[in-house]
Scaffold this active site. Structure first.
Site, PDB file in Angstrom:
ATOM      1  N   ARG A  54       1.236  -1.222   0.297  1.00  0.00           N
ATOM      2  CA  ARG A  54       0.849  -0.122   0.248  1.00  0.00           C
ATOM      3  C   ARG A  54       0.829   1.125   0.033  1.00  0.00           C
ATOM      4  O   ARG A  54       0.283   1.896  -0.710  1.00  0.00           O
ATOM      5  CB  ARG A  54      -0.779  -0.196   1.275  1.00  0.00           C
ATOM      6  CG  ARG A  54      -1.829   0.660   1.491  1.00  0.00           C
ATOM      7  CD  ARG A  54      -3.107   0.516   2.518  1.00  0.00           C
ATOM      8  NE  ARG A  54      -2.751   0.875   3.200  1.00  0.00           N
ATOM      9  CZ  ARG A  54      -1.741   1.934   4.193  1.00  0.00           C
ATOM     10  NH1 ARG A  54      -2.018   2.857   4.025  1.00  0.00           N
ATOM     11  NH2 ARG A  54      -1.375   1.629   5.337  1.00  0.00           N
ATOM     12  N   THR A  55       1.691   1.278   0.965  1.00  0.00           N
ATOM     13  CA  THR A  55       2.065   2.640   0.787  1.00  0.00           C
ATOM     14  C   THR A  55       3.626   2.507  -0.141  1.00  0.00           C
ATOM     15  O   THR A  55       3.966   4.149  -0.751  1.00  0.00           O
ATOM     16  CB  THR A  55       3.529   2.006   2.190  1.00  0.00           C
ATOM     17  OG1 THR A  55       2.475   1.973   3.330  1.00  0.00           O
ATOM     18  CG2 THR A  55       4.838   3.388   1.925  1.00  0.00           C
ATOM     19  N   LYS A  83      23.789  -9.965  -0.806  1.00  0.00           N
ATOM     20  CA  LYS A  83      25.073 -10.567  -0.852  1.00  0.00           C
ATOM     21  C   LYS A  83      25.791  -9.303   0.282  1.00  0.00           C
ATOM     22  O   LYS A  83      27.009  -8.816   0.011  1.00  0.00           O
ATOM     23  CB  LYS A  83      25.542 -10.067  -2.114  1.00  0.00           C
ATOM     24  CG  LYS A  83      25.001 -10.908  -3.259  1.00  0.00           C
ATOM     25  CD  LYS A  83      25.221 -10.194  -4.406  1.00  0.00           C
ATOM     26  CE  LYS A  83      24.963 -10.405  -5.786  1.00  0.00           C
ATOM     27  NZ  LYS A  83      25.682  -9.900  -6.858  1.00  0.00           N
ATOM     28  N   ARG A 104      11.713   2.043   2.917  1.00  0.00           N
ATOM     29  CA  ARG A 104      11.287   1.430   4.803  1.00  0.00           C
ATOM     30  C   ARG A 104      11.785   0.360   4.670  1.00  0.00           C
ATOM     31  O   ARG A 104      12.831  -0.136   3.747  1.00  0.00           O
ATOM     32  CB  ARG A 104       9.828   0.617   3.652  1.00  0.00           C
ATOM     33  CG  ARG A 104       8.994   0.715   4.997  1.00  0.00           C
ATOM     34  CD  ARG A 104       8.108  -0.216   4.859  1.00  0.00           C
ATOM     35  NE  ARG A 104       7.022   0.302   5.856  1.00  0.00           N
ATOM     36  CZ  ARG A 104       5.805   0.202   6.403  1.00  0.00           C
ATOM     37  NH1 ARG A 104       5.501   1.675   5.242  1.00  0.00           N
ATOM     38  NH2 ARG A 104       5.218  -0.095   7.319  1.00  0.00           N
ATOM     39  N   HIS A 132       6.962   6.998  10.645  1.00  0.00           N
ATOM     40  CA  HIS A 132       6.138   7.143   9.323  1.00  0.00           C
ATOM     41  C   HIS A 132       5.336   8.087   8.931  1.00  0.00           C
ATOM     42  O   HIS A 132       3.870   8.340   8.629  1.00  0.00           O
ATOM     43  CB  HIS A 132       5.035   5.797   8.921  1.00  0.00           C
ATOM     44  CG  HIS A 132       5.016   6.028   8.513  1.00  0.00           C
ATOM     45  ND1 HIS A 132       5.129   6.116   6.870  1.00  0.00           N
ATOM     46  CD2 HIS A 132       3.447   4.523   7.394  1.00  0.00           C
ATOM     47  CE1 HIS A 132       4.288   5.326   6.582  1.00  0.00           C
ATOM     48  NE2 HIS A 132       3.626   4.628   6.336  1.00  0.00           N
TER      49      HIS A 132
END
Lengths: 307, 307, 307
Positions: A54-55, A83, A104, A132
């Site tokens: 959604r974000t 890696k 995020r 957020h």
């Protein structure tokens, strides 16, 4: 370090800057076509070290609707992270390709760290349980758009107020505006942390009360901000059984609410709002998701200093 | 098979074609806007059968900065490969959708195989330990841009010279230019393969020496190309302990180097270059990543015969 | 519910609408440049709850060739689904960001459910073993383009006719056109379901026969539609050994076919068509994949009411 603007914590923004973003978002909503080519040729990198469709979609749609392009990954497995490349190296390299980065990350503080190494603006799209900020911008734009301004409201905030980061940010943000009253609705185990109570609500002189049951106060609210209460958070089964229905919004509770109350939710919801409520005109959480896209458009433009 | 141009092995390119690509890359860097719409409506497919964020981002950013679009997958799990579709069928189908394909595959030779079935240009973005030609183009553009030309340099190549494919390609490529000297720096277990020594360096009359410790030669270098040495590659613990610090570049070693030496690295790095070196103006490996994007822009334009 | 057009079942379309889409696809193939900017600024969301690279690429390439943008995920792991968000909530939110949605889901009926919650057109890109309407459109466009019309053909359909959804849809679709004869070629265990035989073929008066071996009828066919027969579907090993070669198309069988027969396959194929057949000019399955992109371009334009 440098003069690049980032958005890591919602409180990074002065009220003036905030008003600027909300005002710009409002103008974009009214005249989307005027903005549809502004970022032609620009690249937004969406670095999602933990998935959040959604974000991510909201940021990507925002960039596309400004005419820009997207580079990114939606989970760490498909990235060089596996890696062993350090976050700082990834950010240094990505910031040579992209004009702005939304990231995020499960680890608190990682977006802040990224700003040290980035040559382009960083937007924190969630760092663990920490911040957020674009959710907070979304909440503010939604309230301002649907209730005309950010002052003079009775705001109920319901659910898990202890661990919910969106709730903490919203309380901080709204406490900068005048004449709001806050009603905190949660089980005793999940009341807001002491520092929010002391350093924000009491210090800023925000009238607030704390209650345990939504049905006792819903008739007083102009805005109801719902969040989820997880069973695991309760101390004992008995309390859970006694209280769980108080944290599920249904039409029976809605029938006691004001005619012009609005219901918000940061989404995703599980069962804390019954599906029957979706049809109620006061249910504004999907509308809220749409505002989220517009406020991100405004934010990207501001950070890139295009507007 | 047909007249489509591909890039599978860096040695596929004549010196003339190489110069052409480097020259075009240089012009793109100077006048990016003139190139920003050239590939409008065109599609690059990025088929990454093993993840490599940095390489994928570099190709995708290159295509976007030419105005083009991207179709692709970043790991085989999300592809039809898991349904057992053969590489040849995937390539046939993708080449009906896309105008050019960049593919990375764990199996040596797979990019070459793809050219048989493709109706559009294929760029090898790495096939196992075999080839990675756009890395070599990146290295050449970086050296040419930062040291003005590709001739007359003392080039130190340090680390695992036995298994490092970028190192083998770089030696082959640089051996086509005049008056370079090469200093190979590696543990005895990890010296360059015999065929590189015999068929390239000796055959092409390139002056070279082989040493074990970076600190012994760093003061002679114009260019230092670092790669990683993995502990597992050593025959015994004793050797590893004795030598490991020789393969970590830090400010102490940098203090002995020429003032205009440049440090390159194909990235990602782990700990073979200490973070403290990043701030040294001679540290050019992030700049190198940026050159990588421009050389890919030039390559895509050349293969599509747009320039 | 509302007036938005969706495509869930291939039979949702009237013959007129179908002809309209096929005609538009044909025009796009002839004049692609006229369509290349029509959807500038529009967004297609590709929600793939199970991976299917070929189908996803076909939709995404179609959207890009109309000038539009893509938002999406290629597997559920990188989506909010893993957080327990309901399909209905995902659709509600995505339809505020995107202008049209193509979704693939392992559960039958899920695309239909999505239409209830979506404020934009939904295209079913496959829902379990149920429907895959754009494959049927692809098949029809391919036949119409390569054989001039959809009437008067002898059509052989070979392989697993019991479980193959593309086969069922094709039979339904082709039964609307005149003067076709159908030859069903399958092992006894895998003949078409009774309801297709009764409610489509018999009811619509389509002449058809059922045979067990491809080699017995290949000389009569204008069109051969191949699908895979999986070993696990056979009742016993003996039958499998006796019949398996009848379901593998090779040049020996092709030598008995008409000079203008066309071979189709929904892809991916495993070994049911030998690679040697690919070079035969009658092998049209890769061409078919290309038609798939054009028919999706036409469909998107129709659903968005741009054309």
């Amino acid at each position: 370090m440098n003069n690049i603007k980032h958005l890591i914590d919602p409180m990074d923004l002065s009220i003036m800057e905030l008003e600027d973003i909300l005002g710009l978002a409002n103008d974009i909503m009214k005249n989307p076509k005027e903005y549809s080519h502004l970022l032609s040729g620009k690249i937004l990198a969406t670095l999602f070290y933990e998935p959040s469709t959604r974000t991510r979609f909201s940021f990507e749609a925002a960039m596309m609707k400004l005419g820009g392009n997207i580079l990114g990954f939606s989970e760490p497995n498909s990235s060089s992270v596996s890696k062993g490349e350090s976050l700082s190296d990834t950010i240094k390299i990505v910031s040579t390709y992209a004009d702005i980065i939304a990231m995020r990350h499960p680890k608190e503080g990682s977006a802040k760290v990224a700003t040290i190494y980035s040559s382009v603006p960083i937007i924190n799209a969630g760092d663990g349980g920490h911040q957020h900020p674009t959710q907070t911008l979304t909440d503010l734009l939604t309230i301002k758009s649907l209730k005309e301004n950010l002052e003079g409201h009775v705001i109920g905030i319901c659910g898990d107020l202890k661990f919910g980061r969106t709730v903490h940010s919203l309380i901080k943000a709204i406490s900068r505006y005048k004449n709001n009253k806050i009603i905190l609705i949660s089980p005793e185990e999940l009341t807001i942390p002491q520092y929010i109570r002391d350093e924000i609500l009491i210090k800023e002189n925000i009238p607030f009360i704390e209650v345990e049951r939504l049905e006792d106060v819903i008739d007083k609210l102009d805005i109801l901000y719902m969040t989820r209460v997880q069973k695991e958070r309760f101390f004992n089964e008995e309390d859970y059984i006694r209280l769980k229905d108080s944290y599920i919004l249904d039409q029976s509770k809605m029938s006691k609410a004001k005619k012009d109350m609005i219901v918000l939710h940061p989404l995703p919801r599980v069962n804390e709002i019954a599906q029957e409520v979706d049809k109620d005109p006061r249910a504004c959480y999907f509308k809220q998701a749409e505002y989220g896209m517009y406020v991100r458009m405004a934010l990207i433009l501001k950070l890139l200093e295009v507007r």
